[in-house]
Design an enzyme around this catalytic site. Structure first.
Site, PDB file in Angstrom:
ATOM      1  N   GLY A 200       0.826  -1.203   0.000  1.00  0.00           N
ATOM      2  CA  GLY A 200       0.000   0.000   0.000  1.00  0.00           C
ATOM      3  C   GLY A 200       0.855   1.245   0.000  1.00  0.00           C
ATOM      4  N   ASP A 223       0.789  -1.822  -4.754  1.00  0.00           N
ATOM      5  CA  ASP A 223      -0.452  -1.057  -4.598  1.00  0.00           C
ATOM      6  C   ASP A 223      -1.378  -1.388  -5.759  1.00  0.00           C
ATOM      7  OD1 ASP A 223      -2.368   0.888  -3.641  1.00  0.00           O
ATOM      8  OD2 ASP A 223      -0.688   1.934  -2.693  1.00  0.00           O
ATOM      9  N   ASP A 243      -3.049  -6.917  -5.149  1.00  0.00           N
ATOM     10  CA  ASP A 243      -4.004  -6.794  -4.048  1.00  0.00           C
ATOM     11  C   ASP A 243      -3.414  -7.466  -2.816  1.00  0.00           C
ATOM     12  OD1 ASP A 243      -6.107  -6.968  -2.236  1.00  0.00           O
ATOM     13  OD2 ASP A 243      -7.597  -7.452  -3.770  1.00  0.00           O
ATOM     14  N   MET A 244      -3.212  -6.703  -1.751  1.00  0.00           N
ATOM     15  CA  MET A 244      -2.573  -7.244  -0.545  1.00  0.00           C
ATOM     16  C   MET A 244      -3.409  -8.325   0.124  1.00  0.00           C
ATOM     17  SD  MET A 244      -3.084  -3.978   1.979  1.00  0.00           S
ATOM     18  CE  MET A 244      -4.699  -3.212   2.216  1.00  0.00           C
ATOM     19  N   LYS A 257       2.902   1.013   6.266  1.00  0.00           N
ATOM     20  CA  LYS A 257       2.841   2.368   6.819  1.00  0.00           C
ATOM     21  C   LYS A 257       1.420   2.896   6.717  1.00  0.00           C
ATOM     22  CE  LYS A 257       3.755   7.154   5.739  1.00  0.00           C
ATOM     23  NZ  LYS A 257       2.342   7.391   5.382  1.00  0.00           N
ATOM     24  N   HIS A 261      -4.693   0.633   9.990  1.00  0.00           N
ATOM     25  CA  HIS A 261      -5.766   1.397  10.646  1.00  0.00           C
ATOM     26  C   HIS A 261      -6.947   1.648   9.713  1.00  0.00           C
ATOM     27  CE1 HIS A 261      -4.549   5.837   9.517  1.00  0.00           C
ATOM     28  NE2 HIS A 261      -4.492   5.033   8.486  1.00  0.00           N
TER      29      HIS A 261
END
Length: 357
Positions: A200, A223, A243-244, A257, A261
């Site tokens: 990302g 990303d 795609d993670m 990073k 969240h």
């Protein structure tokens, strides 16, 4: 509540002032946005010395009818800590405006400027969902952003170049500042690594700085395709569209990073499991490097705690994520199959977390 019930006038008026302050607190944000759009920090900076009000007005792109209103804007900016008043000459009463540490972060051409972050977060596109907060509490939409626009933030950004560009530049500006601190205070976190994937990682500001600081370290930015399309790598930096949630390219370490969240606990565990699959054992140097907030529990000052609470609410507006305390982080790591972690609080309101398989 009334005076007959024993509430003294001073208490009543103090309560009223408290409510008033919160009603109008947005004025500080809008005044800051206005100052940036008018170029006030740059004008004062380029002046090279304390700048008087008439000197400032003469340089501002304002209508003559508004010149008498500039003082009122400057007064709230001084009160908010973005500017300070200083005597123009020793022994004279005349004062001029100077920048503070905060307003130096708003200069257009400064390498550490977070000006794009201010303008992005105060753009009407991103302030609109806040007006749907109470409606969202009464429906089953994923986020208030979805209530406002009938699609997710990520879907909207993927189809609206204006938002996509401003958001990516906002994240890049934050990355530049954070990376400068990270490479000064936390270089040891990259010791012994030969490869790293920035999951990302957007346009690659963090990965690029790390790659430049460690020429032997092969860095990859992962990303979505619309984010990395057209971006050019270098000798030890490349971009990978993916795609993670599906798969992460293998590396000695994975960098996350300000990623986790954004997501729910369940989604974070999925991401962390993909990370664990991509790295070697701890004995062979494998780890996940996380840069994110750890919510304070009566440990920080009032403003730091309040700022973290603001970020948590922001996550609720735009994404299914949240800010987490240490216990909540630990549960995510254990649920994803990691054995232990180390926290290094060197990044202000955020922390550096190293997680090991």
């Amino acid at each position: 509540m009334d005076l007959a019930n024993g509430v003294i006038s001073a208490e009543l008026l103090h309560a009223q002032a408290h409510v008033w302050n919160h009603i109008f607190n947005f004025i500080k944000s809008m005044s800051l946005k206005c100052a940036i759009q008018l170029g006030i920090p740059d004008i004062i900076h380029n002046h090279g010395k304390p700048m008087t009000l008439p000197e400032l007005v003469a340089k501002l792109p304002v209508h003559p009818k508004r010149s008498q209103c500039v003082y009122r804007l400057m007064r709230i900016l001084v009160h908010s800590g973005f500017l300070a008043a200083q005597r123009v000459q020793q022994g004279k009463e005349e004062e001029g405006y100077v920048l503070t540490d905060a307003s130096r972060l708003l200069l257009m051409d400064d390498s550490l400027s977070i000006r794009p972050l201010v303008l992005a977060m105060l753009d009407p596109i991103l302030t609109k969902p806040w007006h749907y907060l109470s409606a969202w509490f009464q429906n089953d939409d994923p986020t208030p952003f979805h209530t406002a626009y009938e699609r997710s933030f990520w879907d909207y950004a993927g189809h609206e170049p204006q938002l996509n560009n401003s958001f990516n530049e906002a994240m890049a500006s934050d990355a530049r500042l954070l990376t400068s601190v990270l490479l000064k205070e936390g270089q040891g976190v990259f010791a012994g690594l030969n490869s790293l994937v920035d999951v990302g990682g957007g346009t690659g500001k963090v990965a690029k700085a790390i790659a430049n600081a460690f020429p032997h370290l092969n860095c990859t930015v992962l990303d979505l395709s619309h984010v990395v399309a057209g971006l050019q790598g270098s000798k030890n930096l490349n971009y990978f569209a993916g795609d993670m949630f599906e798969a992460i390219p293998p590396a000695d370490a994975i960098l996350l990073k300000w990623i986790l969240h954004d997501w729910s606990n369940e989604e974070c565990v999925k991401i962390l499991k993909r990370c664990r699959e991509a790295i070697p054992s701890k004995e062979n140097g494998g780890k996940v490097i996380i840069i994110d907030m750890i919510m304070m529990k009566n440990q920080g000052d009032y403003k730091s705690t309040e700022t973290q609470l603001f970020f948590d609410m922001t996550m609720m507006i735009f994404a299914p994520g949240r800010e987490r305390d240490e216990n909540e982080w630990e549960k995510l790591f254990l649920d994803a199959g990691f054995s232990h972690y180390k926290i290094t609080p060197i990044l202000g309101l955020r922390s550096l977390i190293e997680v090991y398989p």
